[in-house]
Design a protein around this motif. Structure first.
Motif, PDB file in Angstrom:
ATOM      1  N   TRP A 246       0.818  -1.212   0.000  1.00 45.65           N
ATOM      2  CA  TRP A 246       0.000   0.000   0.000  1.00 45.65           C
ATOM      3  C   TRP A 246       0.850   1.258   0.000  1.00 45.65           C
ATOM      4  CZ3 TRP A 246      -5.008   0.098  -1.078  1.00 45.65           C
ATOM      5  CH2 TRP A 246      -5.712  -1.108  -0.988  1.00 45.65           C
ATOM      6  N   GLY A 247       2.021   1.187   0.629  1.00 42.94           N
ATOM      7  CA  GLY A 247       2.906   2.348   0.627  1.00 42.94           C
ATOM      8  C   GLY A 247       3.421   2.676  -0.757  1.00 42.94           C
ATOM      9  N   SER A 248       3.653   1.655  -1.588  1.00 43.59           N
ATOM     10  CA  SER A 248       4.142   1.905  -2.942  1.00 43.59           C
ATOM     11  C   SER A 248       3.114   2.654  -3.790  1.00 43.59           C
ATOM     12  CB  SER A 248       4.507   0.576  -3.616  1.00 43.59           C
ATOM     13  OG  SER A 248       3.356  -0.247  -3.770  1.00 43.59           O
ATOM     14  N   LYS A 249       1.848   2.509  -3.457  1.00 48.08           N
ATOM     15  CA  LYS A 249       0.794   3.176  -4.233  1.00 48.08           C
ATOM     16  C   LYS A 249       0.803   4.688  -4.004  1.00 48.08           C
ATOM     17  CE  LYS A 249      -2.218  -0.909  -3.981  1.00 48.08           C
ATOM     18  NZ  LYS A 249      -2.034  -1.304  -5.385  1.00 48.08           N
ATOM     19  N   THR A 250       1.407   5.137  -2.901  1.00 43.11           N
ATOM     20  CA  THR A 250       1.432   6.576  -2.623  1.00 43.11           C
ATOM     21  C   THR A 250       2.380   7.320  -3.558  1.00 43.11           C
ATOM     22  OG1 THR A 250       3.217   6.413  -0.969  1.00 43.11           O
ATOM     23  CG2 THR A 250       0.962   6.085  -0.185  1.00 43.11           C
ATOM     24  N   PHE A 251       3.211   6.595  -4.307  1.00 48.94           N
ATOM     25  CA  PHE A 251       4.162   7.228  -5.216  1.00 48.94           C
ATOM     26  C   PHE A 251       3.588   7.435  -6.614  1.00 48.94           C
ATOM     27  CE2 PHE A 251       6.823   5.417  -1.928  1.00 48.94           C
ATOM     28  CZ  PHE A 251       7.769   6.397  -1.730  1.00 48.94           C
ATOM     29  N   PHE A 252       2.332   7.070  -6.805  1.00 48.95           N
ATOM     30  CA  PHE A 252       1.703   7.224  -8.120  1.00 48.95           C
ATOM     31  C   PHE A 252       0.391   7.978  -7.970  1.00 48.95           C
ATOM     32  CE2 PHE A 252       4.208   3.325  -8.179  1.00 48.95           C
ATOM     33  CZ  PHE A 252       4.990   3.506  -9.314  1.00 48.95           C
ATOM     34  N   ASN A 253       0.098   8.839  -8.959  1.00 46.95           N
ATOM     35  CA  ASN A 253      -1.179   9.563  -8.938  1.00 46.95           C
ATOM     36  C   ASN A 253      -2.238   8.781  -9.701  1.00 46.95           C
ATOM     37  OD1 ASN A 253      -0.642   9.998 -11.680  1.00 46.95           O
ATOM     38  ND2 ASN A 253       0.126  12.084 -11.354  1.00 46.95           N
ATOM     39  N   ASP A 254      -3.399   9.386  -9.877  1.00 45.92           N
ATOM     40  CA  ASP A 254      -4.518   8.703 -10.532  1.00 45.92           C
ATOM     41  C   ASP A 254      -4.254   8.405 -12.005  1.00 45.92           C
ATOM     42  OD1 ASP A 254      -5.895   8.790  -8.146  1.00 45.92           O
ATOM     43  OD2 ASP A 254      -6.930  10.665  -8.630  1.00 45.92           O
ATOM     44  N   ARG A 255      -3.288   9.111 -12.595  1.00 45.31           N
ATOM     45  CA  ARG A 255      -2.947   8.884 -14.007  1.00 45.31           C
ATOM     46  C   ARG A 255      -1.733   7.975 -14.169  1.00 45.31           C
ATOM     47  NH1 ARG A 255      -2.651  14.980 -16.120  1.00 45.31           N
ATOM     48  NH2 ARG A 255      -1.676  15.196 -14.050  1.00 45.31           N
TER      49      ARG A 255
END
Length: 262
Positions: A246-255
């Motif tokens: 879940w932490g890795s997802k914080t490095f990407f935006n909605d696009r």
């Protein structure tokens, strides 16, 4: 044969601080500027353990469920705060919340299984079992999350070009960051695995040694140590897995674009 624990007298314990003086001399001779840090650590440890000792005596004597749960909640809160202080790389509020959630969820799930299935403690909130054993799970998970968070944050910054290149070639954020996530997870659980490999031959773990010193049969102590190590490995793995995924997802935006911070 005498059973039970040999009590350490006040002056005997005071003599133990002479070992700290030896370490201080070693630091001074090598011009290592860590004397103040060491002294603060020793003072904090002494004060904290003395206070905790009196508090635990009271909790163990009360046998009240809310006190046991409050003690575990306080340990969780301090562990999360300690992680925030030990991770030296900037973190977003979202990443911090993921650390707290992964710490709480991973350890609590493991505690429930450990106390209700492996130990079958009655009552389940017995502070004599719940507080020290939960402390082992929380402490090891805290170390695992700290290692995992450091490796994950540093990995995204160091491999920025590789991730962006993978995204440009059509890779999904999950695929582009898979190597960093896997490396972070492995680095975080490896110390626990290494300690399991040497356990029993290279060293006797603290919990097992303490039980043997108190007169518990070695076979019983071994069974307790095996059970707690199973739980520690699971707790570290659960908490770190939630963190890195879940932490890795914080490095990407909605696009699906890489967003670094700090």
């Amino acid at each position: 044969m005498m059973m039970g624990v040999v009590d350490i007298g006040f002056f005997n314990l005071l003599a133990g601080y002479a070992l700290i003086l030896v370490v201080l001399v070693m630091l001074r001779q090598r011009y290592i500027k860590k004397e103040t840090e060491l002294l603060i650590a020793v003072m904090r440890m002494t004060i904290q353990l003395v206070l905790v000792g009196y508090i635990l005596d009271y909790i163990l004597g009360s046998q009240r469920m809310w006190m046991t749960l409050a003690a575990v909640a306080i340990m969780e809160a301090f562990a999360v705060q300690n992680i925030y202080q030990r991770v030296k790389i900037d973190m977003t509020p979202r990443f911090r919340s993921i650390i707290a959630c992964s710490m709480a969820f991973g350890t609590i799930i493991t505690m429930i299984f450990f106390f209700f299935v492996l130990l079958s403690v009655k009552p389940w909130y017995s502070p004599r079992y719940v507080i020290p054993l939960s402390g082992m799970l929380i402490g090891n998970s805290m170390t695992g999350i700290t290692l995992g968070a450091e490796r994950l944050l540093r990995g995204f910054h160091d491999k920025k070009e590789l991730i962006e290149g993978a995204l440009m070639l059509g890779a999904t954020p999950e695929r582009a960051s898979r190597e960093i996530v896997n490396e972070s997870f492995t680095a975080a659980i490896l110390p626990t695995i290494n300690s399991m490999v040497g356990m029993g031959i290279v060293f006797l773990p603290g919990m097992m040694s303490g039980q043997i010193l108190s007169g518990v049969p070695a076979v019983t102590a071994i069974k307790y140590q095996m059970a707690i190590m199973f739980a520690i490995l699971a707790s570290v793995a659960f908490t770190v897995f939630i963190l890195v995924v879940w932490g890795s997802k914080t490095f990407f935006n909605d696009r699906a674009q890489l967003v670094l911070y700090g």
